[in-house]
Write an enzyme that holds these catalytic residues in place. Structure first.
Site, PDB file in Angstrom:
ATOM      1  N   ALA A   1      12.098  -7.531   0.697  1.00  0.00           N
ATOM      2  CA  ALA A   1      12.893  -9.074   0.152  1.00  0.00           C
ATOM      3  C   ALA A   1      14.299  -9.393   0.348  1.00  0.00           C
ATOM      4  O   ALA A   1      14.736 -10.291   1.167  1.00  0.00           O
ATOM      5  CB  ALA A   1      12.297 -10.708  -0.889  1.00  0.00           C
TER       6      ALA A   1
ATOM      7  N   ILE B   1      15.767  -9.187  -2.559  1.00  0.00           N
ATOM      8  CA  ILE B   1      16.288 -10.279  -4.239  1.00  0.00           C
ATOM      9  C   ILE B   1      16.246  -9.529  -5.387  1.00  0.00           C
ATOM     10  O   ILE B   1      16.584  -9.396  -6.333  1.00  0.00           O
ATOM     11  CB  ILE B   1      16.262 -11.882  -4.003  1.00  0.00           C
ATOM     12  CG1 ILE B   1      14.465 -11.456  -3.998  1.00  0.00           C
ATOM     13  CG2 ILE B   1      16.097 -12.565  -2.967  1.00  0.00           C
ATOM     14  CD1 ILE B   1      13.866 -13.171  -3.626  1.00  0.00           C
TER      15      ILE B   1
ATOM     16  N   ARG C   1      14.751  -5.854  -6.730  1.00  0.00           N
ATOM     17  CA  ARG C   1      15.265  -4.635  -7.365  1.00  0.00           C
ATOM     18  C   ARG C   1      17.019  -5.003  -6.325  1.00  0.00           C
ATOM     19  O   ARG C   1      18.032  -3.959  -7.421  1.00  0.00           O
ATOM     20  CB  ARG C   1      15.126  -3.271  -6.328  1.00  0.00           C
ATOM     21  CG  ARG C   1      13.178  -3.439  -6.786  1.00  0.00           C
ATOM     22  CD  ARG C   1      12.920  -2.379  -5.969  1.00  0.00           C
ATOM     23  NE  ARG C   1      11.536  -2.858  -5.396  1.00  0.00           N
ATOM     24  CZ  ARG C   1      10.277  -2.511  -5.000  1.00  0.00           C
ATOM     25  NH1 ARG C   1      10.756  -0.524  -5.112  1.00  0.00           N
ATOM     26  NH2 ARG C   1       9.426  -2.857  -4.505  1.00  0.00           N
TER      27      ARG C   1
ATOM     28  N   CYS D   1      15.754  -4.171  -0.447  1.00  0.00           N
ATOM     29  CA  CYS D   1      14.220  -4.005  -0.731  1.00  0.00           C
ATOM     30  C   CYS D   1      13.501  -4.457  -0.079  1.00  0.00           C
ATOM     31  O   CYS D   1      13.896  -4.089   1.491  1.00  0.00           O
ATOM     32  CB  CYS D   1      14.048  -4.015  -1.691  1.00  0.00           C
ATOM     33  SG  CYS D   1      15.008  -5.889  -2.504  1.00  0.00           S
TER      34      CYS D   1
ATOM     35  N   ASP E   1       6.379   0.822  -7.617  1.00  0.00           N
ATOM     36  CA  ASP E   1       5.904  -0.293  -7.169  1.00  0.00           C
ATOM     37  C   ASP E   1       6.274  -2.254  -7.664  1.00  0.00           C
ATOM     38  O   ASP E   1       6.603  -2.860  -6.862  1.00  0.00           O
ATOM     39  CB  ASP E   1       4.415  -0.622  -6.392  1.00  0.00           C
ATOM     40  CG  ASP E   1       4.218   0.879  -5.798  1.00  0.00           C
ATOM     41  OD1 ASP E   1       5.092   1.148  -5.104  1.00  0.00           O
ATOM     42  OD2 ASP E   1       2.592   1.284  -5.676  1.00  0.00           O
TER      43      ASP E   1
END
EC number: 3.1.3.48
Length: 432
Positions: free
Chosen positions: A217, A219, A221, A215, A181
């Site tokens: 957002a 940016i 991952r 992912c 997470d």
């Protein structure tokens, strides 16, 4: 190898946080005017993650061509990616329209629908029970053909059909289901095994459109995935593989989408993945089998997400400037939510053990300022609710602050007695 030496030096000095801050300060900043238009507000998952005007993907819609997605074009590596946010309930049709128009063959998903009790992405593909989804707003139909479930990732074969032209295409959906997470995978083996599965499918080849990577957002991952792939590709293309500078490659990628790589840990993990992946580039083909073995992909996958317990009923704070803030609102998406909330939590919860405490001091002031600035998320709402300790003072405090109702009465009785005694004495002196 130069990169390995650099990694060891940074690790030894505990300097990852400082290097990450340097990258943040050097990163490009371009206008995002289209993303900020009022009509596009409900198409953004986070208010502070927007595509640059010069690199945004444009839909072929007449009324509104906006989608929160950016084209990352790495010229030397000859690789292109589309990085985007996790689709919202109202943008699932736009997402598949983009996949269709850009002629993409693959979609890489690096998050789960639900993480830490929060909805991070809409369910934008059909599940086994329903088999197909129709997106009326974009006239597209999506059908689930097959699903190969591994211990930490799932590969789905989908069919995307344009209902207007009856044309259909195969889309491969690569879903990494166990990325923590907050933080990074434990080792690069499983990540590299996944990356090479995507490569072997042909989804990254130039004969197809850019692969779509997301992912929540689009940016953090997503940036980690694309950075590792690009660096390994450059090492394979250059005569001197050690000349690849990860920081320079990242800064180049940040010219196309803001905020790629969200934490110092993600930067460190990118180095680890490239160093390990370089062994394959250098000719050691046996490492690929080692990655597969270490990743334990054939084990049983973890159980499905268990829904969190229901939240407390909605409460409101006192009116402030004519508006009431709602506590514990359970929105599917909130455009006022800030991606900085995730960033702050990620810094606090997923620091690598190798990063020394003193190296974090350069971030502390920045983090504190940002904590004060973040105003829309659940974290700030919860901060305004008194804690149990605040609501339950100790017995001594209760005694000290308990109102004593007999004190005013006693004072009045004493004053009346004094006045009566004084009056009696005056009477006796004057008249007797």
């Amino acid at each position: 190898m130069e990169m390995e030496k650099e990694f060891e030096q940074i690790d030894k000095a505990g300097n990852w946080a400082a290097i990450y801050q340097d990258i943040r300060h050097e990163a490009s900043d371009f206008p995002c005017r289209i993303a900020k238009l009022p009509k596009n507000k409900n198409r953004n998952r986070y208010r502070d993650v927007s595509p640059f005007d010069h690199s945004r993907i444009k839909l072929h819609q007449e009324d509104n061509d906006y989608i929160n997605a950016s084209l990352i074009k790495m010229e030397e590596a000859q690789r292109s990616y589309i990085l985007t946010q996790g689709p919202l309930p109202n943008t699932c049709g736009h997402f598949w329209e983009m996949v269709w128009e850009q002629k993409s063959r693959g979609v890489v998903m690096l998050n789960r629908i639900m993480e830490k009790g929060s909805l991070k992405c809409a369910q934008y593909w059909p599940q086994k029970e329903e088999k197909e989804m129709v997106f009326d707003d974009t006239n597209l139909k999506l059908t689930l053909i097959s699903e190969d479930v591994k211990s930490y990732y799932t590969v789905r074969q989908l069919e995307l059909e344009n209902l207007a032209t009856q044309e259909a295409r195969e889309i491969l959906h690569f879903h990494y289901t166990t990325w923590p997470d907050f933080g990074v995978p434990e080792s690069p083996a499983s990540f590299l095994n996944f990356l090479f599965k995507v490569r072997e499918s042909g989804s990254l080849s130039p004969e197809h459109g850019p692969i779509v990577v997301h992912c929540s957002a689009g940016i953090g991952r997503s940036g980690t995935f694309c950075l590792a792939d690009t660096c390994l590709l450059l090492m394979d293309k250059r005569k001197d593989p050690s000349s690849v500078d990860i920081k320079k490659v990242l800064l180049e990628m940040r010219r196309f989408r803001m905020g790629l790589i969200q934490t110092a840990d993600q930067l460190r993990f990118s180095y680890l993945a490239v160093i390990e992946g370089a062994k394959f580039i250098m000719g050691d083909s046996s490492v690929q089998d080692q990655w597969k073995e270490l990743s334990h992909e054939d084990l049983e996958p973890p159980p499905e997400h268990v829904p969190p317990p229901p939240r407390p009923p909605k409460r409101t704070l006192e009116p402030h400037n004519g508006k009431c803030k709602e506590l514990f609102s359970n929105h599917q998406w909130v455009s006022e939510e800030s991606c900085e909330d995730e960033d702050i939590l990620a810094r606090e919860e997923s620091r690598a053990p190798s990063i020394a405490v003193h190296s974090m001091s350069s971030m502390s002031q920045d983090t504190e300022v940002r904590k004060r600035m973040v105003g829309g998320g659940l974290q700030s709402a919860q901060a305004s609710v008194p804690t149990e300790e605040e609501l339950s003072p100790t017995e001594e405090e209760q005694k000290a602050h308990r109102p004593v109702h007999w004190k005013p009465f006693l004072v009045n009785v004493c004053m009346a007695t004094a006045l009566a005694t004084g009056a009696y004495l005056c009477y006796r002196v004057c008249f007797h």
